[in-house]
Structure formats: C-alpha cells, structure tokens
Design a protein around this motif. Structure first.
Motif, PDB file in Angstrom:
ATOM      1  N   VAL A  72       9.151 138.730  83.397  1.00  0.00           N
ATOM      2  CA  VAL A  72       8.610 139.229  82.128  1.00  0.00           C
ATOM      3  C   VAL A  72       8.815 140.737  82.033  1.00  0.00           C
ATOM      4  CG1 VAL A  72       6.527 139.535  80.729  1.00  0.00           C
ATOM      5  CG2 VAL A  72       6.909 137.378  81.940  1.00  0.00           C
ATOM      6  N   ARG A  73       9.393 141.184  80.928  1.00  0.00           N
ATOM      7  CA  ARG A  73       9.667 142.604  80.706  1.00  0.00           C
ATOM      8  C   ARG A  73       9.117 143.021  79.337  1.00  0.00           C
ATOM      9  NH1 ARG A  73      10.392 141.653  85.236  1.00  0.00           N
ATOM     10  NH2 ARG A  73      12.172 142.151  86.592  1.00  0.00           N
ATOM     11  N   LYS A  74       9.162 144.305  79.077  1.00  0.00           N
ATOM     12  CA  LYS A  74       8.643 144.829  77.823  1.00  0.00           C
ATOM     13  C   LYS A  74       9.278 144.107  76.624  1.00  0.00           C
ATOM     14  CE  LYS A  74       7.943 149.038  75.149  1.00  0.00           C
ATOM     15  NZ  LYS A  74       8.101 150.499  75.049  1.00  0.00           N
ATOM     16  N   GLY A  75       8.447 143.700  75.685  1.00  0.00           N
ATOM     17  CA  GLY A  75       8.924 143.027  74.481  1.00  0.00           C
ATOM     18  C   GLY A  75       9.026 141.522  74.588  1.00  0.00           C
ATOM     19  N   ASP A  76       8.980 140.975  75.830  1.00  0.00           N
ATOM     20  CA  ASP A  76       8.988 139.520  75.988  1.00  0.00           C
ATOM     21  C   ASP A  76       7.678 138.936  75.465  1.00  0.00           C
ATOM     22  OD1 ASP A  76      11.492 139.487  77.145  1.00  0.00           O
ATOM     23  OD2 ASP A  76      10.756 139.447  79.212  1.00  0.00           O
ATOM     24  N   ARG A  77       7.733 137.684  75.027  1.00  0.00           N
ATOM     25  CA  ARG A  77       6.530 137.046  74.514  1.00  0.00           C
ATOM     26  C   ARG A  77       5.915 136.110  75.559  1.00  0.00           C
ATOM     27  NH1 ARG A  77      10.636 138.786  72.407  1.00  0.00           N
ATOM     28  NH2 ARG A  77      11.497 136.800  71.683  1.00  0.00           N
ATOM     29  N   VAL A  78       4.628 136.305  75.801  1.00  0.00           N
ATOM     30  CA  VAL A  78       3.879 135.456  76.733  1.00  0.00           C
ATOM     31  C   VAL A  78       2.828 134.691  75.923  1.00  0.00           C
ATOM     32  CG1 VAL A  78       2.306 135.405  78.712  1.00  0.00           C
ATOM     33  CG2 VAL A  78       4.244 137.009  78.685  1.00  0.00           C
ATOM     34  N   ASP A 120       9.186 129.639  67.382  1.00  0.00           N
ATOM     35  CA  ASP A 120       9.256 130.749  66.440  1.00  0.00           C
ATOM     36  C   ASP A 120       9.067 132.088  67.167  1.00  0.00           C
ATOM     37  OD1 ASP A 120       9.244 131.461  63.413  1.00  0.00           O
ATOM     38  OD2 ASP A 120       7.577 132.612  64.232  1.00  0.00           O
ATOM     39  N   ALA A 121       8.149 132.105  68.129  1.00  0.00           N
ATOM     40  CA  ALA A 121       7.878 133.341  68.874  1.00  0.00           C
ATOM     41  C   ALA A 121       8.926 133.616  69.943  1.00  0.00           C
ATOM     42  CB  ALA A 121       6.493 133.255  69.521  1.00  0.00           C
ATOM     43  N   GLY A 122       9.649 132.583  70.356  1.00  0.00           N
ATOM     44  CA  GLY A 122      10.606 132.737  71.452  1.00  0.00           C
ATOM     45  C   GLY A 122       9.883 133.052  72.755  1.00  0.00           C
ATOM     46  N   ALA A 123       8.807 132.308  73.025  1.00  0.00           N
ATOM     47  CA  ALA A 123       7.975 132.594  74.205  1.00  0.00           C
ATOM     48  C   ALA A 123       8.733 132.342  75.503  1.00  0.00           C
ATOM     49  CB  ALA A 123       6.709 131.752  74.166  1.00  0.00           C
ATOM     50  N   LYS A 124       8.601 133.284  76.425  1.00  0.00           N
ATOM     51  CA  LYS A 124       9.276 133.180  77.725  1.00  0.00           C
ATOM     52  C   LYS A 124       8.383 132.500  78.762  1.00  0.00           C
ATOM     53  CE  LYS A 124      12.204 136.098  80.640  1.00  0.00           C
ATOM     54  NZ  LYS A 124      12.757 137.480  80.783  1.00  0.00           N
ATOM     55  N   VAL A 125       7.064 132.706  78.607  1.00  0.00           N
ATOM     56  CA  VAL A 125       6.078 132.147  79.542  1.00  0.00           C
ATOM     57  C   VAL A 125       4.977 131.464  78.744  1.00  0.00           C
ATOM     58  CG1 VAL A 125       4.346 132.727  81.305  1.00  0.00           C
ATOM     59  CG2 VAL A 125       6.534 133.944  81.275  1.00  0.00           C
ATOM     60  N   LEU A 143      11.668 123.627  74.139  1.00  0.00           N
ATOM     61  CA  LEU A 143      11.092 124.969  74.105  1.00  0.00           C
ATOM     62  C   LEU A 143      11.957 126.020  74.786  1.00  0.00           C
ATOM     63  CD1 LEU A 143       7.380 124.071  74.979  1.00  0.00           C
ATOM     64  CD2 LEU A 143       8.391 124.386  72.719  1.00  0.00           C
ATOM     65  N   PRO A 144      11.790 127.290  74.376  1.00  0.00           N
ATOM     66  CA  PRO A 144      12.524 128.388  75.024  1.00  0.00           C
ATOM     67  C   PRO A 144      11.828 128.870  76.304  1.00  0.00           C
ATOM     68  CG  PRO A 144      11.207 129.243  73.212  1.00  0.00           C
ATOM     69  CD  PRO A 144      11.003 127.757  73.219  1.00  0.00           C
ATOM     70  N   VAL A 145      10.689 128.279  76.630  1.00  0.00           N
ATOM     71  CA  VAL A 145       9.862 128.736  77.756  1.00  0.00           C
ATOM     72  C   VAL A 145      10.600 128.582  79.085  1.00  0.00           C
ATOM     73  CG1 VAL A 145       7.696 128.354  79.004  1.00  0.00           C
ATOM     74  CG2 VAL A 145       7.744 128.185  76.505  1.00  0.00           C
ATOM     75  N   LYS A 146      10.565 129.656  79.888  1.00  0.00           N
ATOM     76  CA  LYS A 146      11.232 129.653  81.203  1.00  0.00           C
ATOM     77  C   LYS A 146      10.244 129.379  82.341  1.00  0.00           C
ATOM     78  CE  LYS A 146      15.366 131.011  79.724  1.00  0.00           C
ATOM     79  NZ  LYS A 146      15.284 130.429  78.388  1.00  0.00           N
ATOM     80  N   SER A 147       8.988 129.835  82.175  1.00  0.00           N
ATOM     81  CA  SER A 147       7.991 129.670  83.235  1.00  0.00           C
ATOM     82  C   SER A 147       6.697 129.107  82.661  1.00  0.00           C
ATOM     83  CB  SER A 147       7.694 131.016  83.915  1.00  0.00           C
ATOM     84  OG  SER A 147       8.862 131.556  84.482  1.00  0.00           O
ATOM     85  N   TYR A 148       6.147 128.122  83.369  1.00  0.00           N
ATOM     86  CA  TYR A 148       4.876 127.507  82.972  1.00  0.00           C
ATOM     87  C   TYR A 148       3.825 127.832  84.036  1.00  0.00           C
ATOM     88  CZ  TYR A 148       7.520 124.823  79.529  1.00  0.00           C
ATOM     89  OH  TYR A 148       8.312 124.459  78.470  1.00  0.00           O
ATOM     90  N   ALA A 183       4.630 123.213  86.815  1.00  0.00           N
ATOM     91  CA  ALA A 183       3.984 124.506  86.537  1.00  0.00           C
ATOM     92  C   ALA A 183       3.447 125.115  87.829  1.00  0.00           C
ATOM     93  CB  ALA A 183       2.843 124.321  85.544  1.00  0.00           C
ATOM     94  N   VAL A 184       3.428 126.452  87.865  1.00  0.00           N
ATOM     95  CA  VAL A 184       2.843 127.154  89.012  1.00  0.00           C
ATOM     96  C   VAL A 184       1.373 127.425  88.699  1.00  0.00           C
ATOM     97  CG1 VAL A 184       3.562 129.414  88.117  1.00  0.00           C
ATOM     98  CG2 VAL A 184       3.049 129.159  90.543  1.00  0.00           C
TER      99      VAL A 184
END
Length: 561
Positions: A72-78, A120-125, A143-148, A183-184
């Motif tokens: 997760v970096r600046k601007g990413d959506r959680v 819509d949000a393009g959530a990463k987590v 989903l675009p989610v990479k980590s759960y 999921a972790v």
C-alpha cells in the motif's frame, strides 16, 4: 457574497467563534496529538475492553507498517468493511498514516453493492469481518483487490466474552472460519509488524483522505472525495460548536456507524481530536445503548432521529440514568419536535438539537446552538466559516427573499473536492464554489435555516407544492404515532397525491378516519394524506434514515402489477 449573509451573525452563539484557523496537519495527527497529551487515558472502549491512547497509536502504527508491507502506497485505496470496532478505528487511521485513501463500506451491503463500490474505487486492500466472508467470496474474482485482511468481533472482546462469542455465532448459523489462503488475519499482521511505518508527506488541502460513497437513494452511488483538510475542518467546527466540551474528559457515544461520514466526524474524529473516550457499539440495540450510556456516563451523544425515538419508546427507559449527557446533535434525517422534547425530558439536562449536512460537506454545515437559542424545527445556523444562502432553483444567481423557499447552497472548508472520476457530476454539484444541496429551505429574519424538503421529495399535487416534512411533523404530534413517512404517489387526476406510512406506538390502535380527522384540524385540505398505511416498521438505511425511495418503488410496482 450573500446579501443575507450576516443575518445569522447577529444571533450567533456568543461562545462560538464564527471564524477558525485550521491546523495544517493530516487527519491521523489528531490521534497522535492526543496520544502525546493523554497517553494513559482510555481512547476506545469496546464491550468492556479498553485501549489507552498510547496502545491505540501503537497499533495504528503497526497496522500502517503491515499495510505498507502489503504494497500500500500513497493514493492507494484501502476498503474497510467493519462495524464500530477497535479494528475499524485502527485500520482507518493506519490507512491515512500512509497517505492512502480510506473507502468505508457498509458490512450489510449485498454482493452487488459491494462489487460496485470496490470496483469503482479500485480498492487494493479489503479489511473485513469474518461474518461477511460468504458475500466477499462470491465476488472476489471480479474485484481489483490484491490483499484481503480478515478480523473477528472476538479479536477485541475481553475474557470470557471472546470465548463465548464463537459459540453464540455458531448457534446462529455463522461460520467464522476463513482459510489462510483467502485472507490474512488482522491480529497476525499486528503481531508481525513493528510500529515504524515510513513517513509520508501529505498535503492536507489537496490530498484525498476518504472516498465517501453517497447513499444511492437517488441514483448510482458516487464516491465523494473528502480531503484531510475537509475532515479536519468539520471536526474542528464540531468541537467549536460543542461549547461545553472539556478536553481530555469527554465520553463520546459511538453508535452511529463510522462507515457513514456523520458518525465518522461527530464521534470517531471528534473524540480523538479532544482526547475523549470513544464508546463503541457495533450494532444498534436500544438496551445495549442505554446500558452503555449509563455505565460510561456518556457526555456527548450524536445520533439520528430513529435512535432517539427508540430510546424514548423503550419501556424501561426510566430505569436508566441519562443525566451525564450534556449534548446531542441529531442528523441524517429531520428531527420531529415531539421526539426532541421527549428525549430532553427523559435525559434531564441534555441539549438535543437538530443539525444538517450531507456527505459532500464532510458532512455538517448547519446546527442549532447547544447552549442558547435552540430554535425547534430549524436546522440552526451555518457552522463557523460556512456561508449558506437560499436561491431560486431555476436561476441560482437569484437569491430568495427572507422567509421564502428555494434551494439551499453552501460554501465552506468542509465542502468536498469533487466526485471520484466523475467530473461532469462534480460540475453539476459545485458551481462557482457553491455546493448545491438539492434541498429546499428557507431562512427566517433571525438567520435560522429550515429545511422544507429535498427537491426530489417535494410533492406537487393539483398544482400545489407539498413538503412531506410539514405533514410528518403533524403526524408525529399524534399521541399514538411512533414513526411517520410521507411520500407522493402517482395520481391520474392530481399528478401526485399524498400518502402516509405510520408505525403506531406499542399497544396502540388507530383508524384511518381518526388520523385524517386529526390532520384536518392542523393542515390545509390539499396537504392531508389521502391514503394511510399502517406498518410494523419503515424501511431504513443503516443510519436510520427512512428510505422513501423504497416506499415509492413499492407503489409503482403495485400500479404496474
């Protein structure tokens, strides 16, 4: 500038400064500052479990480091799909600490709603509750989610509740097991990371802190972009308005869900800004609420009308001591006068006042004074640094005379940056720096504002404009009525006609004739509901707002059928 701008200033609360200076800090710094000042004081209380400010801040930093380790970096959506729990507080501020953007999601969302918002949000987590895993599982592949990241209510319950909770959940048919490959665990991430996330440079005025999705009752939900400054400003405005506030001593009721920006600002952010103790209730239950209010001697209790209605009508409410409550701000829906007066009587000395806001304004723009000049039936005055005016909906450059109804438009530091990836909708909502609320309002000679109704809710029957709120106020005054909702339904002759849906008080009975006769004595003939329907409950959103769109859709289906 508004020609009527200074009308409210002549009657502004004496202890409230009309202009404030806002700290140039990111939102998470509110917790950091309270930790420095009140390290050993309780920050969060959850069903008996307590976290001090230093414990809370440490876990925020640990979770921020964990998110960073997941990329997760600046601007990413959680995305955070949690009820009011310590995990929600930790994940929220940890996301902000990295300069990432929080996307709060209602845990009750269906698969369709969940999928739309995450895509819509393009959530990463996605940080979510084990209870909702079946729904998450069904939409994962889209989903675009990479980590759960999964957590459980029991993770922050004290002994022995933490052992009893899984047994109770199993009896209720819930499978709390989430395989490690899916999921972790939240708790595992905390234990694996030191509280040393990287420092991230944040521009509070420009950088988005939150994507707050609007309710979607009037169309497809849109992500409201609220900056760190938007949310800090509204928190500071709330702090200024609450003139009885004692820094480091407040006990704030956290029953409004934090996935709605109203609960987020007036409970979560406010409590952490003043070094308060935030009492978390994950699911609204009136007995639990009353027990917690009394046990923790809550001082500040933001809520919604339905919450105060539930308290007023609880059969054993008189057994609870509510006299610690100093102030309550009611929002999300109109506060009926009868509800306000009864709650103030029950609590002894609590000031319950109506405020007003919308997601696009972080959310509060108006409120009645808490210690003087409460004007019942009004939404009060604009918040500090907030300007409001009533304009002609057909020609917003034309301001309406005092006392006449028009569209309410507002301007202030809490107004959103815009809608996420929707420049056209943003341009329709914000014109020349003014946020167009879509609500019909008027201002009186003293500068108090009154909401007539949403432009979309206004009923036009036989050429007459009818504002549902006016009819609802009369219905609420009837001694047998507990809740009322008024909508316009199609009518071949009048275009629309007035229909009222009523929930009666427990043990009461009433007839249509009786209610209509009551209205005849108090309303012009064209405003009297032509149809009445008695119900055991009204459809509501999670923050207690009556979903009139559902009622209207039901009527349309009846006509179509």
């Amino acid at each position: 500038m508004s020609q009527n701008k200074y009308l409210w200033m002549e009657n502004y609360p004496k202890r409230v400064r009309p202009n404030l200076s806002y700290p140039d800090i990111p939102l998470y710094a509110l917790v950091e500052q309270s930790t420095e000042e009140y390290p050993t004081q309780t920050a969060v209380t959850f069903m008996g479990k307590k976290l001090t400010y230093s414990q809370l801040w440490q876990q925020i930093c640990q979770f921020a480091a964990a998110l960073y380790s997941l990329g997760v970096r600046k601007g990413d959506r959680v995305a955070i799909m949690l009820p009011n729990t310590p995990q929600a507080v930790i994940a929220y501020y940890a996301t902000l600490k990295l300069g990432a953007i929080v996307v709060m999601i209602n845990p009750l969302y269906t698969e369709r709603e969940l999928e739309h918002q995450l895509k819509d949000a393009g959530a990463k987590v996605l940080v979510y509750l084990d209870l909702v895993n079946p729904r998450v599982k069904k939409v994962r592949r889209n989903l675009p989610v990479k980590s759960y990241i999964v957590t459980s209510i029991k993770d922050y319950l004290p002994f022995p509740l933490n052992l009893l909770y899984p047994i109770k959940a199993k009896k209720e048919g819930h499978n709390l097991h989430v395989p490690a490959e899916e999921a972790v665990k939240f708790t595992k991430l905390l234990s694996q990371n030191l509280p040393d996330p990287p420092e991230v440079e944040i521009d509070p005025a420009e950088d988005v802190a939150l994507l707050q999705y609007t309710g979607g009752t009037t169309g497809v939900p849109k992500g409201t972009m609220l900056t760190h400054l938007n949310l800090i400003a509204n928190t500071m405005q709330t702090r200024e308005w609450y003139t009885q506030c004692v820094e480091g001593k407040e006990r704030v009721m956290g029953v409004l869900p934090f996935f709605h920006v109203y609960g987020m600002t007036t409970a979560l952010n406010f409590s952490n800004a003043v070094g308060g103790e935030l009492i978390l209730i994950p699911r609204f239950d009136v007995k639990t609420l009353l027990t917690e209010l009394q046990k923790h001697k809550v001082t500040f209790f933001p809520g919604a009308p339905t919450i105060y209605v539930a308290v007023n009508n609880y059969p054993e409410v008189s057994k609870y001591d509510l006299t610690s409550i100093r102030a309550c701000i009611s929002g999300s829906a109109p506060l009926p006068v009868e509800v306000q007066q009864e709650f103030m009587r029950l609590s002894g000395n609590a000031a319950l006042v109506e405020g007003y806001g919308l997601s696009e304004a972080s959310p509060v723009t108006h409120c009645n004074p808490l210690d003087e000049g409460n004007n019942i039936g009004s939404i009060g005055f604009p918040f500090p640094d907030t300007v409001a005016k009533v304009v002609d909906p057909a020609d917003p450059s034309k301001e309406m005379p005092v006392g006449e109804v028009g569209e309410l438009i507002v301007r202030g530091p809490q107004v959103m940056k815009g809608y996420w990836n929707k420049p056209e909708e943003t341009a329709q909502m914000i014109k020349d720096g003014w946020l167009h609320t879509g609500d019909m309002a008027r201002m009186d000679e003293q500068g108090y504002f009154y909401i007539a109704d949403r432009i979309k809710d206004m009923i036009i029957s036989g050429g007459f404009n009818i504002y549902p709120r006016e009819v609802e106020e009369v219905l609420y005054e009837h001694p047998k009525v507990q809740e009322a909702a008024v909508v316009g339904i199609p009518d071949s002759y009048r275009g629309e006609t007035v229909k009222a849906y009523l929930v009666l008080r427990e043990g009461e009975e009433a007839t249509e004739k009786e209610i209509r006769k009551y209205c005849e004595e108090r309303l012009a003939k064209y405003k009297i509901p032509r149809t009445l329907e008695f119900r055991s409950e009204l459809p509501k959103s999670t923050i207690g707002k009556v979903l009139k769109r559902v009622l209207i859709d039901e009527e349309k289906e009846k006509l179509a059928g």
